[in-house]
Design a protein around this motif. Structure first.
Motif, PDB file in Angstrom:
ATOM      1  N   TYR A 159      29.052  -2.508 -24.751  1.00  0.00           N
ATOM      2  CA  TYR A 159      28.139  -1.407 -24.493  1.00  0.00           C
ATOM      3  C   TYR A 159      28.819  -0.303 -23.676  1.00  0.00           C
ATOM      4  N   PHE A 160      28.532   0.935 -24.082  1.00  0.00           N
ATOM      5  CA  PHE A 160      28.949   2.119 -23.340  1.00  0.00           C
ATOM      6  C   PHE A 160      27.692   2.944 -23.066  1.00  0.00           C
ATOM      7  N   MET A 161      27.666   3.634 -21.940  1.00  0.00           N
ATOM      8  CA  MET A 161      26.481   4.406 -21.595  1.00  0.00           C
ATOM      9  C   MET A 161      26.887   5.798 -21.113  1.00  0.00           C
ATOM     10  N   TRP A 162      26.083   6.790 -21.552  1.00  0.00           N
ATOM     11  CA  TRP A 162      26.300   8.153 -21.072  1.00  0.00           C
ATOM     12  C   TRP A 162      25.682   8.307 -19.680  1.00  0.00           C
ATOM     13  N   ILE A 163      26.487   8.790 -18.749  1.00  0.00           N
ATOM     14  CA  ILE A 163      26.083   8.966 -17.363  1.00  0.00           C
ATOM     15  C   ILE A 163      26.252  10.431 -16.977  1.00  0.00           C
ATOM     16  N   GLY A 164      25.282  10.979 -16.247  1.00  0.00           N
ATOM     17  CA  GLY A 164      25.371  12.356 -15.776  1.00  0.00           C
ATOM     18  C   GLY A 164      25.715  12.422 -14.300  1.00  0.00           C
ATOM     19  N   LYS A 165      26.416  13.484 -13.903  1.00  0.00           N
ATOM     20  CA  LYS A 165      26.671  13.738 -12.486  1.00  0.00           C
ATOM     21  C   LYS A 165      25.810  14.913 -12.054  1.00  0.00           C
ATOM     22  N   ARG A 166      24.984  14.705 -11.056  1.00  0.00           N
ATOM     23  CA  ARG A 166      24.031  15.708 -10.624  1.00  0.00           C
ATOM     24  C   ARG A 166      24.718  16.884  -9.923  1.00  0.00           C
ATOM     25  N   ASN A 218      18.314  18.023  -5.465  1.00  0.00           N
ATOM     26  CA  ASN A 218      18.091  16.755  -4.781  1.00  0.00           C
ATOM     27  C   ASN A 218      19.156  15.753  -5.181  1.00  0.00           C
ATOM     28  N   PHE A 219      19.499  14.858  -4.277  1.00  0.00           N
ATOM     29  CA  PHE A 219      20.523  13.836  -4.515  1.00  0.00           C
ATOM     30  C   PHE A 219      21.812  14.466  -5.055  1.00  0.00           C
ATOM     31  N   PRO A 220      22.377  15.407  -4.301  1.00  0.00           N
ATOM     32  CA  PRO A 220      23.549  16.160  -4.778  1.00  0.00           C
ATOM     33  C   PRO A 220      24.731  15.262  -5.122  1.00  0.00           C
ATOM     34  N   SER A 221      25.298  15.515  -6.299  1.00  0.00           N
ATOM     35  CA  SER A 221      26.513  14.854  -6.808  1.00  0.00           C
ATOM     36  C   SER A 221      26.329  13.367  -7.117  1.00  0.00           C
ATOM     37  N   ASP A 222      25.099  12.858  -7.054  1.00  0.00           N
ATOM     38  CA  ASP A 222      24.867  11.457  -7.433  1.00  0.00           C
ATOM     39  C   ASP A 222      25.029  11.284  -8.939  1.00  0.00           C
ATOM     40  N   LEU A 223      25.338  10.059  -9.344  1.00  0.00           N
ATOM     41  CA  LEU A 223      25.352   9.712 -10.757  1.00  0.00           C
ATOM     42  C   LEU A 223      23.934   9.378 -11.206  1.00  0.00           C
ATOM     43  N   ILE A 242      22.457  18.740 -14.161  1.00  0.00           N
ATOM     44  CA  ILE A 242      23.637  17.901 -14.406  1.00  0.00           C
ATOM     45  C   ILE A 242      24.843  18.805 -14.646  1.00  0.00           C
ATOM     46  N   VAL A 243      25.971  18.494 -13.999  1.00  0.00           N
ATOM     47  CA  VAL A 243      27.165  19.337 -14.162  1.00  0.00           C
ATOM     48  C   VAL A 243      28.195  18.709 -15.096  1.00  0.00           C
ATOM     49  N   ASN A 244      28.172  17.383 -15.238  1.00  0.00           N
ATOM     50  CA  ASN A 244      29.111  16.704 -16.136  1.00  0.00           C
ATOM     51  C   ASN A 244      28.473  15.441 -16.689  1.00  0.00           C
ATOM     52  N   PHE A 245      28.928  15.064 -17.883  1.00  0.00           N
ATOM     53  CA  PHE A 245      28.544  13.786 -18.483  1.00  0.00           C
ATOM     54  C   PHE A 245      29.796  12.952 -18.734  1.00  0.00           C
ATOM     55  N   TYR A 246      29.638  11.624 -18.618  1.00  0.00           N
ATOM     56  CA  TYR A 246      30.743  10.701 -18.850  1.00  0.00           C
ATOM     57  C   TYR A 246      30.239   9.531 -19.695  1.00  0.00           C
ATOM     58  N   LEU A 247      31.028   9.158 -20.694  1.00  0.00           N
ATOM     59  CA  LEU A 247      30.730   7.963 -21.479  1.00  0.00           C
ATOM     60  C   LEU A 247      31.580   6.826 -20.914  1.00  0.00           C
ATOM     61  N   LEU A 248      30.909   5.868 -20.263  1.00  0.00           N
ATOM     62  CA  LEU A 248      31.626   4.808 -19.560  1.00  0.00           C
ATOM     63  C   LEU A 248      31.224   3.429 -20.078  1.00  0.00           C
ATOM     64  N   PRO A 249      32.149   2.469 -20.050  1.00  0.00           N
ATOM     65  CA  PRO A 249      31.774   1.091 -20.386  1.00  0.00           C
ATOM     66  C   PRO A 249      30.719   0.593 -19.399  1.00  0.00           C
ATOM     67  N   LEU A 250      29.732  -0.123 -19.897  1.00  0.00           N
ATOM     68  CA  LEU A 250      28.672  -0.610 -19.032  1.00  0.00           C
ATOM     69  C   LEU A 250      29.221  -1.487 -17.909  1.00  0.00           C
ATOM     70  N   ASN A 309      27.054   5.471  -5.310  1.00  0.00           N
ATOM     71  CA  ASN A 309      27.315   6.703  -6.067  1.00  0.00           C
ATOM     72  C   ASN A 309      26.177   7.043  -7.031  1.00  0.00           C
ATOM     73  N   PHE A 310      25.421   6.031  -7.449  1.00  0.00           N
ATOM     74  CA  PHE A 310      24.285   6.275  -8.334  1.00  0.00           C
ATOM     75  C   PHE A 310      23.035   6.582  -7.519  1.00  0.00           C
ATOM     76  N   LYS A 311      22.234   7.519  -7.986  1.00  0.00           N
ATOM     77  CA  LYS A 311      20.900   7.738  -7.422  1.00  0.00           C
ATOM     78  C   LYS A 311      20.183   6.394  -7.406  1.00  0.00           C
ATOM     79  N   PHE A 312      19.496   6.100  -6.303  1.00  0.00           N
ATOM     80  CA  PHE A 312      19.031   4.732  -6.051  1.00  0.00           C
ATOM     81  C   PHE A 312      18.149   4.159  -7.158  1.00  0.00           C
ATOM     82  N   ASP A 313      17.224   4.961  -7.722  1.00  0.00           N
ATOM     83  CA  ASP A 313      16.340   4.422  -8.751  1.00  0.00           C
ATOM     84  C   ASP A 313      17.053   4.290 -10.098  1.00  0.00           C
TER      85      ASP A 313
END
Length: 286
Positions: A131-138, A143-148, A225-233, A245-249
């Motif tokens: 599995y790979f998932m698209w993740i955004g960087k805020r 709110n929650f500056p620069s969190d994933l 969102i300023v960037n997206f990354y496709l990362l292995p789960l 690094n991830f927003k808590f929820d």
């Protein structure tokens, strides 16, 4: 850190710090005891009895209830207890199956401990059984500056359905078309209670999974969102386990995804994803 600690971070709440708040004899929120002096300024609106605070009976329709809470909101702004410039009305329910009792500014929700709602989307692909998932960087500005973050997520505004909100947020945050997002699968809820300086933040998140085409590249439209990354789960889970690094929820929504895909195996974690008391609002029509 551990996955358990990440989930526990979404349940930081000491009930003895709060009065229960009632509208029409329905328990709809929590008000911090240290904020009672503010409630007493509005003695024409509220009654305090023991461990409970009530909205007075004469405020008996949508417009009047909304007026009262907005008056408190304006006071909190004037006193600079609320500084955010974000403005958006959210609904307050006694039952999610019925029409809302009132609408309130989102930012005042924690002061009254209102139950709010949101949608979260996991956008993923699967390659060679991995599995790979698209993740955004805020953005640094919101709110929650620069969190994933998830590929798309957002709170539920007043007068919009879950389906419409999912469509709206998915396009605004990741340029996912309506045709594509309607292929997503609902995967249940996550609820959390987090005590804040102002009060209590309570949310029920409706979680969706969307298997994306490998050719899909998300593009943000609303500046959150300023960037997206496709990362292995597996890499994402390491980040969640070893950092904040991830927003808590969002971290908990991804943990839920991994539990459902049996990448994480833990009965204990599954039982901690929802507060049963909060979930009653989804079923009750009383």
């Amino acid at each position: 850190m551990s996955f358990l600690e990440r989930i526990e971070e979404c349940n930081k709440f000491k009930e003895s710090n709060f009065y229960k708040f009632f509208i029409e004899h329905h328990h709809v929120g929590y008000i911090k005891k240290k904020n009672l002096y503010i409630i007493k300024r509005f003695h024409n609106f509220f009654e305090h009895h023991g461990k409970k605070i009530f909205l007075k009976k004469e405020f008996n329709n949508f417009k009047k209830k909304t007026f009262v809470i907005n008056a408190v909101f304006n006071f909190l702004l004037k006193e600079k207890l609320i500084k955010s410039k974000h403005r958006e009305f959210f609904p307050v329910f006694k039952s999610f199956q019925l029409k809302p009792l009132l609408k309130v500014q989102r930012i005042v929700g924690p002061f009254f401990g209102f139950q709010f709602f949101g949608v979260h989307l996991n956008g993923y692909i699967k390659k060679n059984d991995e599995y790979f998932m698209w993740i955004g960087k805020r953005s640094k500005k919101g709110n929650f500056p620069s969190d994933l973050d998830q590929i798309a997520a957002g709170g539920l505004p007043y007068n919009i359905s879950l389906k419409r909100n999912l469509i709206k947020e998915s396009f605004e945050e990741a340029s996912i078309s309506k045709q594509l997002i309607l292929k997503s699968k609902y995967k249940g809820t996550i609820s959390y209670r987090v005590e804040t300086q102002l009060g209590l933040s309570r949310h029920i998140l409706f979680c969706y999974d969307l298997k994306l085409p490998e050719s899909f590249i998300p593009k943000n439209n609303d500046g959150e969102i300023v960037n997206f990354y496709l990362l292995p789960l597996k890499e994402i889970l390491k980040i969640i386990k070893n950092s904040r690094n991830f927003k808590f929820d969002c971290a908990v929504v991804i943990i839920n995804f991994a539990l459902k895909k049996k990448i994480i195996n833990s009965k204990k974690l599954k039982t901690m994803l929802n507060n049963k008391t909060d979930l009653k609002i989804l079923k009750s029509k009383l």
